[in-house]
Design an enzyme around this catalytic site. Sequence first.
Site, PDB file in Angstrom:
ATOM      1  N   ASP A 260      -2.094  -1.576  -5.520  1.00 37.09           N
ATOM      2  CA  ASP A 260      -2.801  -0.409  -4.890  1.00 37.09           C
ATOM      3  C   ASP A 260      -3.231   0.687  -5.758  1.00 37.09           C
ATOM      4  OD1 ASP A 260      -3.435   1.602  -2.965  1.00 37.09           O
ATOM      5  OD2 ASP A 260      -1.451   2.063  -2.055  1.00 37.09           O
TER       6      ASP A 260
ATOM      7  N   ASP B  15       0.019   8.283  -7.495  1.00 37.05           N
ATOM      8  CA  ASP B  15       1.178   8.571  -7.063  1.00 37.05           C
ATOM      9  C   ASP B  15       2.255   8.303  -7.853  1.00 37.05           C
ATOM     10  OD1 ASP B  15      -0.499   8.703  -4.626  1.00 37.05           O
ATOM     11  OD2 ASP B  15       0.234   6.783  -3.884  1.00 37.05           O
TER      12      ASP B  15
ATOM     13  N   LEU C  65       0.781  -1.082  -0.089  1.00 41.34           N
ATOM     14  CA  LEU C  65       0.079  -0.025  -0.154  1.00 41.34           C
ATOM     15  C   LEU C  65       0.845   1.395  -0.054  1.00 41.34           C
ATOM     16  CD1 LEU C  65      -2.748  -0.928   2.413  1.00 41.34           C
ATOM     17  CD2 LEU C  65      -2.852  -1.230  -0.030  1.00 41.34           C
ATOM     18  N   CYS C  66       0.342   2.377  -0.384  1.00 41.68           N
ATOM     19  CA  CYS C  66       0.887   3.566  -0.408  1.00 41.68           C
ATOM     20  C   CYS C  66       1.530   4.058   0.770  1.00 41.68           C
ATOM     21  CB  CYS C  66      -0.052   4.615  -0.684  1.00 41.68           C
ATOM     22  SG  CYS C  66       0.354   6.595  -0.731  1.00 41.68           S
ATOM     23  N   PRO C  67       2.772   4.275   0.906  1.00 39.26           N
ATOM     24  CA  PRO C  67       3.669   4.745  -0.237  1.00 39.26           C
ATOM     25  C   PRO C  67       4.648   3.820  -0.796  1.00 39.26           C
ATOM     26  CG  PRO C  67       4.744   5.806   1.924  1.00 39.26           C
ATOM     27  CD  PRO C  67       3.327   4.822   2.102  1.00 39.26           C
TER      28      PRO C  67
END
Length: 77
Positions: free
Chosen positions: A40, A46, A13-15
Amino acid sequence: MTDPLQIDARDLLCPLPVLRLRKALASVAPGSQVQLLATDPASQIDVPHFCTEQGHHLIRQTTSAEGHFLFTIAKAL
């Protein structure tokens, strides 16, 4: 031309996908290509944003039938 370095960031998941991409780009020569595979949905925002901010070239962004996101990035010169 050599095959691009491939990064598997599925289920991260982010980041984390962008952090993995940043680390990979730091290890290759300018102009080299890196492929990032992610799941994600935030990576669709992103990764292009990261490339724009850092001067890298987002060559291709696709989504597979399985819902995986594949990005091909060329490191800034």
